[in-house]
Design an enzyme around this catalytic site. Structure first.
Site, PDB file in Angstrom:
ATOM      1  N   ILE A   1       0.871  -1.171   0.000  1.00 46.78           N
ATOM      2  CA  ILE A   1       0.000   0.000   0.000  1.00 46.78           C
ATOM      3  C   ILE A   1       0.909   1.222   0.000  1.00 46.78           C
ATOM      4  O   ILE A   1       1.641   1.485   0.955  1.00 46.78           O
ATOM      5  CB  ILE A   1      -0.947  -0.031   1.219  1.00 46.78           C
ATOM      6  CG1 ILE A   1      -1.870  -1.261   1.128  1.00 46.78           C
ATOM      7  CG2 ILE A   1      -1.763   1.257   1.311  1.00 46.78           C
ATOM      8  CD1 ILE A   1      -2.673  -1.384  -0.156  1.00 46.78           C
TER       9      ILE A   1
ATOM     10  N   PRO B   1      -1.281   4.771   2.837  1.00 53.12           N
ATOM     11  CA  PRO B   1      -2.525   4.299   3.468  1.00 53.12           C
ATOM     12  C   PRO B   1      -3.632   5.361   3.522  1.00 53.12           C
ATOM     13  O   PRO B   1      -4.799   4.996   3.624  1.00 53.12           O
ATOM     14  CB  PRO B   1      -2.085   3.877   4.874  1.00 53.12           C
ATOM     15  CG  PRO B   1      -0.694   4.366   5.049  1.00 53.12           C
ATOM     16  CD  PRO B   1      -0.107   4.633   3.698  1.00 53.12           C
TER      17      PRO B   1
ATOM     18  N   LYS C   1       0.178  -3.181  -6.087  1.00 46.84           N
ATOM     19  CA  LYS C   1      -0.912  -3.360  -7.042  1.00 46.84           C
ATOM     20  C   LYS C   1      -1.980  -2.312  -6.718  1.00 46.84           C
ATOM     21  O   LYS C   1      -1.946  -1.689  -5.666  1.00 46.84           O
ATOM     22  CB  LYS C   1      -1.491  -4.777  -6.938  1.00 46.84           C
ATOM     23  CG  LYS C   1      -0.479  -5.855  -7.335  1.00 46.84           C
ATOM     24  CD  LYS C   1      -1.031  -7.266  -7.278  1.00 46.84           C
ATOM     25  CE  LYS C   1      -1.094  -7.830  -5.882  1.00 46.84           C
ATOM     26  NZ  LYS C   1      -1.226  -9.303  -5.827  1.00 46.84           N
ATOM     27  N   GLY C   2      -2.928  -2.132  -7.615  1.00 51.14           N
ATOM     28  CA  GLY C   2      -3.943  -1.097  -7.421  1.00 51.14           C
ATOM     29  C   GLY C   2      -5.034  -1.515  -6.454  1.00 51.14           C
ATOM     30  O   GLY C   2      -5.214  -2.704  -6.166  1.00 51.14           O
TER      31      GLY C   2
ATOM     32  N   GLU D   1     -10.371  -0.217  -7.820  1.00 54.66           N
ATOM     33  CA  GLU D   1     -11.568  -0.926  -8.273  1.00 54.66           C
ATOM     34  C   GLU D   1     -11.916  -2.090  -7.352  1.00 54.66           C
ATOM     35  O   GLU D   1     -13.087  -2.431  -7.186  1.00 54.66           O
ATOM     36  CB  GLU D   1     -11.353  -1.422  -9.704  1.00 54.66           C
ATOM     37  CG  GLU D   1     -11.128  -0.258 -10.650  1.00 54.66           C
ATOM     38  CD  GLU D   1     -11.003  -0.659 -12.106  1.00 54.66           C
ATOM     39  OE1 GLU D   1     -11.443   0.113 -12.966  1.00 54.66           O
ATOM     40  OE2 GLU D   1     -10.471  -1.737 -12.394  1.00 54.66           O
TER      41      GLU D   1
HETATM   42 MO1  MOS Z   1     -11.708   2.150 -15.253  1.00 54.94          MO
HETATM   43  S1  MOS Z   1     -13.624   1.489 -15.522  1.00 54.94           S
HETATM   44  O1  MOS Z   1     -10.829   1.278 -16.478  1.00 54.94           O
HETATM   45  O2  MOS Z   1     -11.618   3.779 -15.383  1.00 54.94           O
END
Ligand code: MOS
Length: 727
Positions: A612, A615, A684-685, A688
């Site tokens: 992260i 944070p 990592k992200g 989403e």
């Molecule tokens: Mo995202 S839905 O690839 O901005």
């Protein structure tokens, strides 16, 4: 730089001084003081701006016979009206399905068919209302996604097929076989799509806009208008939310450009809120049939997931089976998605495209199977964990700590103390229930570049990366400060300008890992430049100094400007691994015992997403996504008018999103694992992932509270009230 083997011990970031530490958003003060100019507020960039206002088509599909703009042209303050009949159909770039302007064909409701340019916003809007359009509407169209699913079910080739799934179902100890529905959803970011465009002489075009992807936006404009991208400059330094709705070029920039060329002056144009629903893109509704088969030990023997969504021909639709080949271990599986052509606005990516709606269904099905087996739903998920990609067992996960997410979450949430009998807990007028769901989202990466310039001890880093409210300015500044051994205050990040090196942009939750790696590459190149400049080998950079052998000098003492440009490319070794992000959501709801009204009481997410980076900003991503998940669970639904072929509730009064006041308590736990396969920063992200599974955890909590299983989102009280326990 190429990232061509997993990151090992790394003294820069492991035990780092800046990366991974909480830092407040560096541009925050500008935003709260109202001096961070968003696209529509770029009053400063060029003088003499005029106002554009769009007119949208009033039919779902058909042709325009004629447009009478006489009254509009004669209205006060109006400088020009350009209608779709005045110009040839504009070209369509790769990711735009519907034509953005030009010609007499109407492909969807609220397609832009005219733009008015006037001296004031009010004049432009008033004149647009005076335009008379004569349409030749097409025949009534079919909007029945359920019927389309029934027609398509079992046809075509499955996307993933492992083993003999039918045999697995024949031999199962328990089977779940249900239909699930998710509605179309709108991004509904706070800031509408907006642009100021200066194309006064029809030559160089400058675009101040609100967009997630600068390089794509520039290329899309170039293709659309048939001009060299080198003649276009795009800037988008502040973006008031995108959620995927600002990945591609939209009509705001196109209409402003057309208007600007027509009047020979810069034009600003924002899409009015209703246009967000029917002029831009949305997440398609889905119909999903999920079948699960399990053995007596609770292990999944078969997963069968088939789904349909809709879009204009050639559109992306929504693939809610995206996670299914990867998430749970199973002996057999069959996964298939159908995209149905429909005469509706184009559907495309919205936050966690695929997984967001897929997990809304799959994670209810998992709850149903746990119940059928008489197993605790946390335990059931743990039993079905896998450390290899179930659809390709040769491929291990780079890192996967899903079980730890579930266990940590269960403990922190007090899962053991929940009442396992649905409808069994009352708190005054409220039935109380608890639900859990797993979260999964891919960890994509994109090449990403940056330029780093050191002068007088100050570092300026330029990249076309965007900050869509996510914290890019901050985490990129942290990365640069860490690599160069400088304090955050000595680093200035300049973002989102097409004059800067091309970055990953913001999308697919690939932005954080990709763009920090790009800044790392540029700063490492700068370190080499400095070493070469001083004639030293492998210097250390710390406390604002460069140190090697007998050399120990402040970076501020280096003469002149030292500059380096580099980008991060991703080696193919990563294809040996399945890289994904994981989480677990826990939700407590109260459901009113008489009315069926649902209130969230508390939420917890536990997240496994590599390092992260910050944070503070990562937590904001999580709680924002969890809030969006509450909207998806309880209220968000684009209401389709099947007679008119449009989404009717096209404003924030009719399309209800969850807000701060809807959620009294929200907690996030980061496992802060390290994924050396994912990136040099082992990150990592998270942007989403936070949305994935939330709505199902809520629906499962509603079931636990009431005994009513709702498989058709949103979970509104009309779907609950008939099944409430007798008072
Ligand atoms: Mo995202 S839905 O690839 O901005």
């Amino acid at each position: 730089m190429e990232f061509n083997q997993p990151a090992g011990e790394n003294t820069l970031f492991d035990g780092g001084r800046v990366v991974g530490k909480p830092h407040r958003r560096v541009e925050g003060p500008l935003k709260v003081a109202g001096v961070a100019p968003y696209a529509y507020e770029r009053h400063d960039v060029v003088a003499g701006q005029l106002y554009g206002y769009p007119l949208g088509a009033g039919i779902a599909h058909g042709r325009i016979r004629s447009i009478d703009a006489g009254a509009a042209r004669a209205a006060p303050g109006v400088r020009a009206v350009v209608t779709a009949l005045d110009i040839e159909p504009l070209d369509i770039w790769d990711y735009n399905v519907a034509r953005l302007f030009g010609g007499d064909v109407v492909e969807h409701y609220h397609q832009a068919i005219a733009v008015v340019v006037a001296e004031s916003f009010e004049q432009a809007r008033a004149a647009a209302a005076l335009i008379e359009v004569d349409y030749a509407p097409g025949d009534p169209a079919d909007y029945d996604l359920d019927a389309a699913f029934r027609r398509l079910e079992g046809t075509g080739e499955p996307g993933t097929l492992v083993g003999d799934v039918e045999a697995a179902f024949r031999d199962a100890a328990a089977v779940v076989d249900q239909m699930y529905h998710t509605p179309s959803q709108s991004h509904m970011m706070m800031e509408p799509h907006a642009s100021v465009v200066d194309w006064s002489d029809g030559g160089e075009m400058t675009v101040w806009t609100s967009n997630q992807m600068i390089a794509w936006n520039r290329q899309a404009l170039a293709t659309t208008f048939g001009i060299d991208p080198e003649r276009i400059r795009v800037e988008s330094p502040y973006v008031g939310g995108g959620f995927g709705g600002k990945l591609w070029l939209r009509a705001d920039a196109v209409l402003a450009a057309i208007g600007s060329r027509e009047v020979g002056a810069p034009v600003k144009l924002a899409l009015p809120r209703p246009f967000m629903m029917n002029n831009t893109t949305h997440r398609s509704a889905t119909v999903q049939r999920i079948r699960l088969a399990a053995g007596p030990d609770g292990k999944l023997k078969g997963i069968w997931h088939e789904a349909a969504s809709h879009s204009l021909p050639g559109g992306r639709g929504e693939n809610p089976t995206a996670q299914t080949p990867f998430f749970y271990g199973t002996e057999t599986m069959r996964v298939q998605n159908h995209v149905v052509d429909m005469k509706l606005p184009e559907s495309s990516d919205m936050r966690a495209p695929g997984e967001a709606s897929g997990l809304m269904a799959l994670e209810i099905a998992m709850d149903e199977m746990a119940e059928a087996l008489g197993m605790d739903p946390v335990r059931f998920r743990i039993v079905n964990d896998t450390q290899v990609n179930p659809s390709n067992p040769e491929q291990p996960f780079s890192e996967r700590h899903f079980v730890e997410c579930l266990e940590r979450g269960a403990e922190a949430f007090g899962w053991e103390t929940r009442n396992t009998t649905p409808g069994g807990t009352r708190d005054g007028q409220w039935l109380v229930g608890h639900g859990v769901a797993g979260a999964f989202r891919g960890a994509l990466l994109m090449p990403s570049g940056a330029r780093a310039v050191l002068e007088g001890g100050r570092l300026v880093v330029e990249t076309d990366m965007t900050d869509i409210g996510t914290g890019s300015y901050t985490i990129l500044g942290q990365t640069a400060a860490e690599v160069m051994g400088l304090p955050m205050e000595a680093v200035e990040m300049r973002l989102a300008n097409s004059a800067f090196p091309v970055s990953s942009g913001s999308g697919g939750q690939f932005g954080a890992a990709s763009s920090t790696a790009g800044v790392y590459a540029a700063c490492m190149a700068l370190r080499e430049r400095i070493a070469g400049h001083l004639g030293v080998e492998d210097p250390e950079f710390r406390d604002g100094r460069v140190i090697a052998g007998n050399t120990n000098m402040a970076l501020a003492e280096l003469e002149g400007q030292i500059e380096a440009v580099d980008s991060m490319e991703w080696g193919d070794f990563q294809s040996r691994y399945q890289m994904s992000t994981f989480g677990a959501h826990f939700v407590e709801v109260g459901v009113h015992a008489a009315t069926g009204e649902v209130r969230v009481r508390r939420m917890l997410a536990v997240v496994d997403s590599g390092r992260i980076l910050n944070p503070v900003t990562a937590r904001s991503q999580l709680i924002g996504a969890m809030t969006m998940g509450v909207g998806a669970a309880l209220s968000e639904e684009m209401a389709l008018d099947t007679a008119k072929g449009m989404f009717a509730n096209h404003d924030l009064a009719g399309y209800e999103v969850a807000v701060h006041a809807d959620i009294p308590e929200q907690e996030v736990i980061f496992l802060d694992t390290l994924d050396g396969v994912a990136s040099p920063l082992k990150a990592k992200g998270v942007g989403e992932l936070g949305l994935c599974g939330v709505a199902a955890a809520l629906a499962n909590a509603v079931y636990n509270a009431t005994g009513v299983r709702v498989r058709d989102y949103p979970v509104t009280l009309d779907k609950i009230i008939g099944g409430l326990p007798a008072i």
